[in-house]
Design a protein around this motif. Structure first.
Motif, mmCIF file in Angstrom:
data_model
loop_
_atom_site.group_PDB
_atom_site.id
_atom_site.type_symbol
_atom_site.label_atom_id
_atom_site.label_comp_id
_atom_site.label_asym_id
_atom_site.label_seq_id
_atom_site.Cartn_x
_atom_site.Cartn_y
_atom_site.Cartn_z
ATOM 1 N N PHE A 248 0.783 -1.321 -0.064
ATOM 2 C CA PHE A 248 -0.031 0.051 0.061
ATOM 3 C C PHE A 248 0.966 1.244 0.072
ATOM 4 N N ASN B 225 1.274 5.482 0.217
ATOM 5 C CA ASN B 225 0.741 6.779 0.529
ATOM 6 C C ASN B 225 1.510 7.805 0.062
ATOM 7 N N GLU B 226 1.212 9.058 0.626
ATOM 8 C CA GLU B 226 1.959 10.160 -0.058
ATOM 9 C C GLU B 226 3.530 10.089 0.002
ATOM 10 N N ILE B 227 4.049 9.443 0.970
ATOM 11 C CA ILE B 227 5.360 9.361 1.203
ATOM 12 C C ILE B 227 6.118 8.209 1.243
ATOM 13 N N LEU C 166 8.125 10.423 9.478
ATOM 14 C CA LEU C 166 6.972 9.461 9.417
ATOM 15 C C LEU C 166 5.744 9.972 8.857
ATOM 16 N N TYR C 167 5.033 8.981 8.031
ATOM 17 C CA TYR C 167 3.588 9.700 7.405
ATOM 18 C C TYR C 167 2.867 10.026 8.491
ATOM 19 N N GLU C 168 2.723 9.308 9.374
ATOM 20 C CA GLU C 168 1.544 9.418 10.587
ATOM 21 C C GLU C 168 2.047 10.787 11.258
ATOM 22 N N ARG D 142 -1.680 16.159 -0.422
ATOM 23 C CA ARG D 142 -2.802 15.480 -0.964
ATOM 24 C C ARG D 142 -3.198 16.317 -2.230
ATOM 25 N N PRO E 81 -8.326 14.871 6.044
ATOM 26 C CA PRO E 81 -6.965 14.042 6.375
ATOM 27 C C PRO E 81 -7.003 12.657 6.816
ATOM 28 N N TYR E 82 -8.262 12.142 6.952
ATOM 29 C CA TYR E 82 -8.192 10.372 7.173
ATOM 30 C C TYR E 82 -8.892 9.940 6.424
ATOM 31 N N GLY F 71 -8.945 7.592 3.557
ATOM 32 C CA GLY F 71 -8.277 6.925 2.608
ATOM 33 C C GLY F 71 -6.806 6.330 2.904
ATOM 34 N N LEU G 230 -6.012 1.079 6.067
ATOM 35 C CA LEU G 230 -6.331 -0.247 5.327
ATOM 36 C C LEU G 230 -7.872 -0.551 5.203
ATOM 37 N N HIS H 109 -3.204 10.777 15.262
ATOM 38 C CA HIS H 109 -3.279 9.896 14.027
ATOM 39 C C HIS H 109 -1.932 8.991 13.957
ATOM 40 N N ALA H 110 -0.877 9.567 14.618
ATOM 41 C CA ALA H 110 0.435 8.905 14.326
ATOM 42 C C ALA H 110 0.498 7.677 15.449
#
Lengths: 315, 368, 285
Positions: A16, A18-20, B6-8, B19, B362-363, B365, B368, C160-161
């Motif tokens: 999967f 994502n953006e980065i 980190l993406y998160e 996005r 932001p949340y 999609g 999983l 959300h992290a």
């Protein structure tokens, strides 16, 4: 009962994006489903268990992507083929989805269309796969509803999903999934959203159906107690990898992998105990998962680092 | 991975930007809008002429072509245009302009031309594009009085685009205030406001606008008319936004994190400012972006019908008023050019709004 | 009220009006979500409330904290300044008491504001109730983070992290930073994976000991209630059908509904087959 393999997954990887970054949701897994048995994939969220099941019906949508592997399906009275080689929109794929293989979901309300009657939806499933008159489809659908324990099925055919309770909706989903006599039924956490009493009823129904219909079931769940009640074979997944496979008694009574052991110990039991044995996240993530070796003995497989592999196992 | 965050860990704002960047069309639209708003802000500098300056030598003149090669084939680095020769067709009495290759008008950039008052602040002479004294440049042609269409479009942009922006701000204030009140107070107030919105939305807008604009006194100054048109347009447009805000308010009030704040003992003011407003700010911005083109189109429609802004004020709607009869489309199609700008801006705003809407959640999609 | 009891709930009812939508909505009836519930909670104990969806357990605890307005009954709370009936207070009078009673929510994804950083989320109760001590807030937040088992570098990250279990720890930190005496856990571990659930349950048990907390623990999972609670109420259709020490409820249930619930729990042992009672043969009231 024949124990031939109805479906086997080889070297499947799914990522999967994502953006980065890009993440492997399923990391090079191999598994076999035995014909006429119930195989359970058990794992926590993010283990890749649902993604694996979706791949079996070619339902992986972007940003998800199958990066490698094959899924060989050997239906009875047909040649085996690789599901991943089927083209989108090919007739073979439509035959597969809902025909040879069908699926029930965790939340039946979202899986059923709110604007069509139950009867119409089941009949549509029938008419997509079988060339029979409408009246015959209606009779078949009503009989199937009766079969899954919905009384007055002929009247209830004309009702909408919101007129059914959660447990009844899940029965409708099961009827819809079984009405075309698929060879594989995939159950994706079918009882997770239900109350415990309803869950018991649905599990009893599934078991009863399983005893009378010749079907292979893939049961995806995070609940080990549900696994104990329904499965023949168990596959333990974590972080996109298969850690251990074996029969339900082997896994639940004699788990080899430390993660499986931890998972079972973490279930609050019927006897009171001061503390639960919680698995620490670090141990599952780093110690066992990075470069596991597959050790085999009989029908058991376990993925472990070298020093932890029991002596009687072969690599 | 190590050199990436980190993406998160990305903040909502950064995530929204990442996005948004994926929407190439929205990004381009955003760039185009910034460009055209810059032109609107500095319109005196970008327009070669005053909007009401008349060129008696060019009445209903077609757009001039840029040239780099002279008639004899000589290349010249500085672009130039040719002057017109006018011939009136003796049969149809139609003006026919042809290029006069003997009159060469070189084009100069950033040099002195007509004097202008920049925002009424100071006097300047420098223009982005101009010609030497006595020569002329009509990129988009001229109208029946010999006024330069290009200059008028550039000046019109200031009126039309600012009107959209100010109108939307006013709509936002009204919509958020009234919608928020309805959603927050609930009960009888909510019911009353809901019914009022339904009544307002059920009135056909165009006749209502026309009636209201007709009520604006004729002797009012152009500025007064400008603001009354804004008020009239916002008066109708706030209803849609108020509904959205009310709905969001009601939904958010039941969110766990808002209930959590209430149980912590947070005051109503704190809940609104810290928890509710930030949560639908992105939603409001998106809705507002999508509402601007509606404003611009409404102004254009009103002015086109002659009940909106009136000459000497120059807006895109006022310019299109000249294109009201069939003759224009056949004989002087360049008078329709302001319409192209209206279309481009409206499309750009819609694309931008779409991109923002997709990016703002932001949340949606990434799970999983 | 004896001082041993932290909370005494008497005949608490919550009724919702059933409205008919029209030009102006009008009331056509009412729905009783919580029906005449009475119980008491001893200081330092854990009371479980079990029931299936729609049994009114969440409405009950929200009514106790006045997140939902109760229709009748009383909730006596033994606060630091003596006993008060929470149902009689205005929301303004309730504010200072909110420091003594807190709630941990079910959904760790919905209960944290996604636009606030962890530091601000955990500090919010301090900012509301002790704005004058803002210099010490940071210290307190870091201490609390450590206590719930999160790294100090979590402070500047967004919810959300974090994984579900970590988010639930953030929710716990926010609920406990004001040192409350009563903590209501509304399905606090239901949304978590089983291994994470065990960690969070252990954490809650540790914190109870350290901070002398009293829990009301709402859950639909009977095993979890059996493991975690000392006494329990069984709710069915808004009413309490059975209450008592958990061991007694689990070994010798009195009410038919409790028997049905217990018979539906699947066992971890593949050889003990699930044999749920038949709903239709029971007297569920």
């Amino acid at each position: 009962m024949s124990t031939s393999t109805i479906l086997s997954i080889r070297n499947l990887s799914i990522s999967f994006k994502n953006e980065i970054s890009e993440q492997l949701a399923v990391n090079n897994i191999n598994l076999d489903m035995k014909r006429s048995q119930t195989t359970a994939i058990v794992g926590e969220s993010g283990s890749g268990k649902s993604v694996t099941a979706y791949a079996m019906m070619q339902l992986i949508q972007p940003p998800g992507k199958i990066t490698s592997g094959e899924i060989i399906f050997s239906p009875a009275q047909q040649d085996s083929f690789d599901i991943l080689q089927l083209n989108d929109n090919s007739p073979a794929l439509y035959d597969l989805r809902g025909g040879l293989m069908s699926m029930i979901f965790q939340e039946p309300m979202t899986a059923l269309s709110p604007v069509h009657t139950i009867g119409n939806q089941i009949m549509e499933a029938i008419l997509t796969h079988q060339a029979i008159p409408k009246q015959a489809a209606f009779d078949l659908a009503a009989a199937m509803l009766e079969r899954v324990g919905i009384q007055n099925s002929r009247e209830r055919m004309h009702q909408y999903p919101f007129e059914f309770s959660g447990g009844m909706r899940q029965r409708v989903m099961i009827a819809m999934a079984l009405v075309c006599q698929p060879q594989i039924l995939i159950c994706d956490e079918p009882t997770t959203a239900l109350d415990v009493t309803i869950q018991a009823e649905i599990l009893a129904l599934l078991k009863e159906l399983k005893a009378t219909i010749d079907i292979s079931v893939l049961f995806i769940t995070h609940d080990l107690a549900v696994v104990a009640q329904i499965a023949d074979q168990v596959i333990v997944m974590n972080q996109g990898r298969i850690l251990e496979t074996g029969s339900v008694r082997q896994i639940l009574n004699d788990p080899i992998h430390p993660y499986s052991q931890g998972l079972i110990a973490a279930v609050p039991g019927m006897k009171r105990q001061p503390r639960l044995d919680a698995i620490s996240n670090d141990s599952t993530r780093h110690n066992y998962g990075v470069h596991p070796l597959i050790a085999i003995k009989g029908d058991r497989e376990v993925a472990l680092p070298m020093p932890l592999i029991p002596a009687e196992y072969q690599l | 991975m190590s050199d990436h965050p980190l993406y998160e860990d990305l903040s909502t704002r950064r995530l929204t930007w990442l996005r948004f960047k994926r929407h190439k069309l929205a990004l381009m639209s955003g760039g185009f809008l910034i460009f055209i708003y810059l032109i609107a802000i500095f319109c005196e500098f970008f327009a070669p002429y005053e909007p009401n300056w008349r060129n008696p030598k060019a009445i209903f003149a077609p757009p001039q072509e840029f040239h780099f090669f002279e008639a004899n084939g000589n290349f010249q680095f500085r672009p130039f245009v040719y002057g017109y020769t006018l011939r009136i067709n003796p049969e149809t009495w139609v003006r026919e302009y042809t290029e006069d290759t003997s009159q060469k008008h070189p084009i100069y950039f950033f040099s002195k031309g007509q004097k202008y008052q920049f925002w009424n602040l100071f006097t300047a002479r420098h223009h982005f594009i101009t010609t030497a004294k006595g020569q002329y440049l009509h990129i988009f042609g001229t109208d029946k009085l010999g006024r330069d269409i290009f200059s008028r479009i550039v000046y019109g942009a200031r009126i039309s685009l600012s009107l959209g922006l100010i109108g939307v701000v006013l709509t936002l204030v009204l919509g958020v205030l009234i919608g928020g009140l309805a959603g927050y107070l609930g009960g009888r107030t909510d019911n009353l406001i809901q019914r009022l919105i339904e009544v307002l939305q059920s009135i056909p807008t165009l006749p209502l606008w026309m009636a209201l604009s007709a009520a604006v006194p004729v002797h009012w100054s152009p500025l007064g008319v400008y603001f009354s048109i804004i008020v009239i347009l916002s008066f109708i447009q706030w209803t849609g936004l108020a509904r959205v805000v009310r709905g969001r308010f009601l939904a958010l009030r039941e969110e766990d994190f808002v209930i959590a704040a209430r149980l912590l003992g947070a005051s109503q003011l704190r809940i609104i400012t810290r928890h509710l407003l930030p949560s639908f700010m992105s939603h409001i911005i998106t809705t507002a972006t999508l509402a601007i083109p509606g404003m611009i189109l409404a102004e254009t429609a009103l002015s086109f019908l002659g009940v909106g802004l009136r000459a000497p004020v120059v807006s895109w709607g006022v310019l299109l008023q000249q294109a009201q009869n069939f003759q224009v489309i056949v004989l002087t199609p360049w008078l329709l050019i302001p319409g192209i700008f209206v279309i481009l801006v409206v499309i750009a705003f819609n694309l931008l709004g779409d991109g923002l809407r997709d990016a703002a959640d932001p949340y949606g999609g990434h799970q999983l | 009220m004896t001082t041993r009891n932290l909370l005494e709930v008497t005949n608490l009812s919550v009724k919702f009006p059933l409205l008919k939508r029209g030009l102006l909505s009008k009331q056509v009836g009412e729905f009783t979500a919580v029906d005449q519930v009475s119980f008491e909670v001893q200081r330092g104990s854990v009371l479980g409330i079990v029931g299936e969806s729609g049994s009114g357990k969440t409405t009950l605890v929200r009514a106790i904290l006045r997140a939902i307005e109760p229709s009748s009954g009383s909730v006596l709370f033994q606060g630091n300044d003596g006993a008060v009936d929470l149902c009689q207070l205005t929301h303004k009078q309730l504010m200072p008491l909110r420091t003594q009673m807190q709630m941990i929510f079910q959904d760790p994804f919905a209960s944290l504001n996604p636009r606030m950083k962890v530091a601000d989320i955990i500090a919010e109760p301090l900012v509301i109730h002790h704005p004058e001590q803002h210099l010490q807030h940071r210290q307190q937040v870091i201490k609390m983070l450590e206590r719930v088992g999160l790294e100090a570098d979590s402070l500047h990250r967004f919810p959300h992290a974090f994984s579900g279990g970590q988010r639930q720890r953030i929710g716990i930190a926010r609920a406990l930073i004001l040192n409350p005496s009563l903590v209501i856990c509304d399905e606090a571990v239901s949304a978590l994976d089983v291994s994470v659930q065990a960690q969070v349950l252990n954490l809650l048990a540790d914190l109870q000991e350290e901070m002398n907390l009293t829990y009301i623990f709402v859950a639909h999972d009977l095993n979890v209630v059996h493991h975690f609670c000392e006494r329990a109420l069984v709710m069915y259709r808004g009413a309490v059908v059975e209450s008592g020490p958990v061991d007694q409820i689990f070994t010798s249930p009195q009410h038919d509904y409790t028997k049905l619930l217990l018979s539906a729990i699947p066992s971890l042992d593949p050889d003990i087959k699930l044999a749920p009672l038949d709903r239709n043969s029971l007297d569920l009231g």
